[in-house]
Design a protein around this motif. Structure first.
Motif, PDB file in Angstrom:
ATOM      1  N   ARG A  69       1.084  -0.965  -0.015  1.00 46.19           N
ATOM      2  CA  ARG A  69       0.011  -0.059  -0.153  1.00 46.19           C
ATOM      3  C   ARG A  69       0.850   1.218   0.158  1.00 46.19           C
ATOM      4  N   GLN A  70       0.489   2.199  -0.795  1.00 50.70           N
ATOM      5  CA  GLN A  70       1.215   3.624  -0.990  1.00 50.70           C
ATOM      6  C   GLN A  70       0.407   4.470   0.051  1.00 50.70           C
ATOM      7  N   LEU A  71       0.899   5.055   0.811  1.00 52.76           N
ATOM      8  CA  LEU A  71       0.237   6.012   1.786  1.00 52.76           C
ATOM      9  C   LEU A  71       0.370   7.373   1.160  1.00 52.76           C
ATOM     10  N   GLN A  72      -0.494   8.383   1.460  1.00 55.02           N
ATOM     11  CA  GLN A  72      -0.553   9.774   1.315  1.00 55.02           C
ATOM     12  C   GLN A  72      -1.007  10.658   2.078  1.00 55.02           C
ATOM     13  N   LEU A  73      -0.609  11.680   2.180  1.00 57.04           N
ATOM     14  CA  LEU A  73      -1.331  12.739   2.766  1.00 57.04           C
ATOM     15  C   LEU A  73      -1.876  13.933   1.642  1.00 57.04           C
ATOM     16  N   MET A  74      -3.156  14.299   2.057  1.00 57.66           N
ATOM     17  CA  MET A  74      -3.925  15.053   1.148  1.00 57.66           C
ATOM     18  C   MET A  74      -4.809  15.883   1.838  1.00 57.66           C
ATOM     19  N   TYR A  75      -4.654  17.109   1.060  1.00 56.56           N
ATOM     20  CA  TYR A  75      -5.716  18.318   1.525  1.00 56.56           C
ATOM     21  C   TYR A  75      -5.948  19.066   0.197  1.00 56.56           C
ATOM     22  N   TYR A  76      -7.036  19.971   0.360  1.00 56.87           N
ATOM     23  CA  TYR A  76      -7.374  20.667  -0.647  1.00 56.87           C
ATOM     24  C   TYR A  76      -6.258  21.996  -0.836  1.00 56.87           C
ATOM     25  N   ALA A  77      -5.922  21.909  -2.360  1.00 56.26           N
ATOM     26  CA  ALA A  77      -5.064  22.981  -2.696  1.00 56.26           C
ATOM     27  C   ALA A  77      -5.084  24.520  -2.331  1.00 56.26           C
ATOM     28  N   ASP A  78      -6.502  24.697  -2.386  1.00 64.19           N
ATOM     29  CA  ASP A  78      -6.946  26.132  -2.183  1.00 64.19           C
ATOM     30  C   ASP A  78      -7.457  26.331  -0.778  1.00 64.19           C
ATOM     31  N   ARG A  79      -7.051  25.751   0.150  1.00 58.23           N
ATOM     32  CA  ARG A  79      -7.895  25.663   1.472  1.00 58.23           C
ATOM     33  C   ARG A  79      -6.703  26.766   2.398  1.00 58.23           C
ATOM     34  N   PHE A  80      -7.487  27.298   3.358  1.00 59.79           N
ATOM     35  CA  PHE A  80      -6.732  27.902   4.256  1.00 59.79           C
ATOM     36  C   PHE A  80      -5.900  26.767   5.212  1.00 59.79           C
ATOM     37  N   ILE A  81      -4.786  27.022   5.363  1.00 57.92           N
ATOM     38  CA  ILE A  81      -3.961  26.171   6.295  1.00 57.92           C
ATOM     39  C   ILE A  81      -3.286  26.794   7.518  1.00 57.92           C
ATOM     40  N   SER A  82      -3.842  26.616   8.700  1.00 55.46           N
ATOM     41  CA  SER A  82      -3.619  27.242  10.052  1.00 55.46           C
ATOM     42  C   SER A  82      -2.407  26.684  10.344  1.00 55.46           C
ATOM     43  N   GLY A  83      -1.678  27.445  11.207  1.00 51.31           N
ATOM     44  CA  GLY A  83      -0.396  27.287  11.639  1.00 51.31           C
ATOM     45  C   GLY A  83      -0.538  25.696  12.589  1.00 51.31           C
ATOM     46  N   SER A  84      -1.478  25.381  13.363  1.00 54.23           N
ATOM     47  CA  SER A  84      -1.446  24.195  13.753  1.00 54.23           C
ATOM     48  C   SER A  84      -1.559  22.838  12.682  1.00 54.23           C
ATOM     49  N   GLN A  85      -2.315  23.371  11.601  1.00 59.83           N
ATOM     50  CA  GLN A  85      -2.560  22.107  10.726  1.00 59.83           C
ATOM     51  C   GLN A  85      -1.176  21.991  10.083  1.00 59.83           C
ATOM     52  N   GLN A  86      -0.258  23.151   9.690  1.00 59.57           N
ATOM     53  CA  GLN A  86       1.129  23.256   9.120  1.00 59.57           C
ATOM     54  C   GLN A  86       1.895  22.256  10.003  1.00 59.57           C
ATOM     55  N   GLN A  87       1.941  22.440  11.180  1.00 60.08           N
ATOM     56  CA  GLN A  87       2.511  21.967  12.324  1.00 60.08           C
ATOM     57  C   GLN A  87       2.186  20.275  12.170  1.00 60.08           C
ATOM     58  N   LEU A  88       0.945  20.009  12.182  1.00 57.17           N
ATOM     59  CA  LEU A  88       0.315  18.605  12.199  1.00 57.17           C
ATOM     60  C   LEU A  88       1.015  18.038  10.819  1.00 57.17           C
ATOM     61  N   THR A  89       0.795  18.671   9.884  1.00 61.99           N
ATOM     62  CA  THR A  89       1.233  18.081   8.531  1.00 61.99           C
ATOM     63  C   THR A  89       2.761  17.746   8.454  1.00 61.99           C
ATOM     64  N   LYS A  90       3.718  18.552   9.175  1.00 59.98           N
ATOM     65  CA  LYS A  90       5.049  18.343   9.266  1.00 59.98           C
ATOM     66  C   LYS A  90       5.371  17.103  10.190  1.00 59.98           C
ATOM     67  N   TRP A  91       4.444  17.260  11.207  1.00 63.55           N
ATOM     68  CA  TRP A  91       4.597  15.800  12.126  1.00 63.55           C
ATOM     69  C   TRP A  91       4.203  14.605  11.423  1.00 63.55           C
ATOM     70  N   LEU A  92       3.213  14.834  10.683  1.00 63.74           N
ATOM     71  CA  LEU A  92       2.987  13.472   9.680  1.00 63.74           C
ATOM     72  C   LEU A  92       3.767  13.075   9.155  1.00 63.74           C
ATOM     73  N   ILE A  93       4.220  13.927   7.993  1.00 60.19           N
ATOM     74  CA  ILE A  93       5.250  13.452   7.160  1.00 60.19           C
ATOM     75  C   ILE A  93       6.547  12.795   7.774  1.00 60.19           C
ATOM     76  N   ASP A  94       6.966  13.495   8.986  1.00 63.11           N
ATOM     77  CA  ASP A  94       8.207  12.850   9.504  1.00 63.11           C
ATOM     78  C   ASP A  94       7.785  11.662  10.306  1.00 63.11           C
ATOM     79  N   PHE A  95       6.591  11.340  10.552  1.00 62.03           N
ATOM     80  CA  PHE A  95       6.042  10.180  11.474  1.00 62.03           C
ATOM     81  C   PHE A  95       6.076   8.687  10.329  1.00 62.03           C
ATOM     82  N   PHE A  96       5.720   9.260   9.372  1.00 60.49           N
ATOM     83  CA  PHE A  96       5.435   8.104   8.375  1.00 60.49           C
ATOM     84  C   PHE A  96       6.961   7.929   7.605  1.00 60.49           C
TER      85      PHE A  96
END
Length: 292
Positions: free
Chosen positions: A264-291
């Motif tokens: 299985r190939q996992l990916q993180l996805m979100y809408y390209a034109d969405r507002f991304i809050s600071g906490s979401q940016q941090q969670l995104t970074k942690w998720l990328i590092d985790f996987f």
């Protein structure tokens, strides 16, 4: 046209029934009908066909739903952006995750998130329809199986995970260094039901090899599958990372699958034109590092 009228329209589109839509909105049915007529007058074209008691969306109605969802989300994004600017550390982050990953991998990361952002509510939603939840604005981001490129989305590859055979540690199979899918035709298996992503991925590889696997029991819960393996009911085929927290299931051994192997190939996805809050940016970074 304002987003309130769009929300009224979306309710009718969802229910295809004016009375039920009005009840869901908490307004009267005549008020709702009037607001829809105002929208139709503004566009100069019907949004719904009313055939007796049946309500059917017109082509114009289907177009308005497509763009109306973006309008509502855009308004929400603006409010969230300003709210974050004003309060800095408040709000909600919604994350869709495949059930097995939510159960077995990500809880320590959620604890870390709460420690850094105690006033932000994290909603982790278990679903096999991750991409659909993202595209329908039900969540802010999702972790699911990689699919074809979608220009609406930011799609970040996370990692590839081969599937292993999980068996009871004292079983005969546990002495094997590896095993093929073909050999598993002779052994009892417990699996997800057909239609679940993990099961369909395994079945697809087996079909390409010219055979099918049969099961003695099926359940939609990863926890239940591992409990069944521990009880000796059968073996199961799952991503090798499922036993990351091995102390919870010391009676289970993981055996690599050789030859044709589900991956299985996992990916993180979100809408390209969405507002991304600071906490979401941090969670995104942690998720990328985790996987990774």
């Amino acid at each position: 046209m304002d987003t309130r009228n769009i929300q009224y329209f979306m309710a009718v589109y969802e229910h295809l029934h004016f009375t039920r839509a009005a009840e869901a909105l908490g307004i009267s049915q005549p008020t709702l009908s009037q607001q829809i007529r105002i929208l139709e007058a503004e566009f100069g074209i019907p949004l719904f066909d009313r055939i007796g008691k049946k309500v059917v969306a017109t082509e114009a109605g289907r177009l308005l739903r497509q763009y109306g969802m973006k309008m509502i989300q855009a308004e929400l994004d603006v409010k969230n952006a300003i709210k974050e600017l004003a309060s800095a550390q408040r709000g909600t982050v919604r994350l869709a995750v495949l059930p097995s990953d939510l159960d077995f991998q990500l809880v320590p990361l959620f604890v870390q998130f709460n420690a850094k952002y105690p006033d932000i509510q994290l909603q982790a939603i278990s679903t096999i329809y991750v991409q659909e939840e993202v595209l329908n604005y039900k969540v802010d981001m999702g972790i699911g199986l990689a699919g074809p490129p979608d220009p609406r989305l930011v799609q970040i590859p996370l990692r590839s995970e081969p599937y292993h055979l999980f068996v009871r540690a004292d079983s005969e199979l546990a002495r094997r260094d590896s095993i093929t899918l073909q050999e598993l035709q002779q052994h009892a298996l417990v699996m997800y039901p057909q239609g679940f992503l993990g099961r369909d991925l395994v079945d697809k590889v087996c079909k390409q090899e010219g055979f099918e696997l049969t099961t003695v029991m099926e359940t939609s819960s990863a926890n239940s599958l591992l409990q069944l393996v521990s009880a000796g009911i059968g073996a199961t085929i799952q991503p090798d990372s499922l036993l990351r927290q091995k102390n919870e299931y010391p009676a289970i051994t993981s055996i690599p699958i050789k030859g044709a192997t589900p991956v299985r190939q996992l990916q993180l996805m979100y809408y390209a034109d969405r507002f991304i809050s600071g906490s979401q940016q941090q969670l995104t970074k942690w998720l990328i590092d985790f996987f990774k």
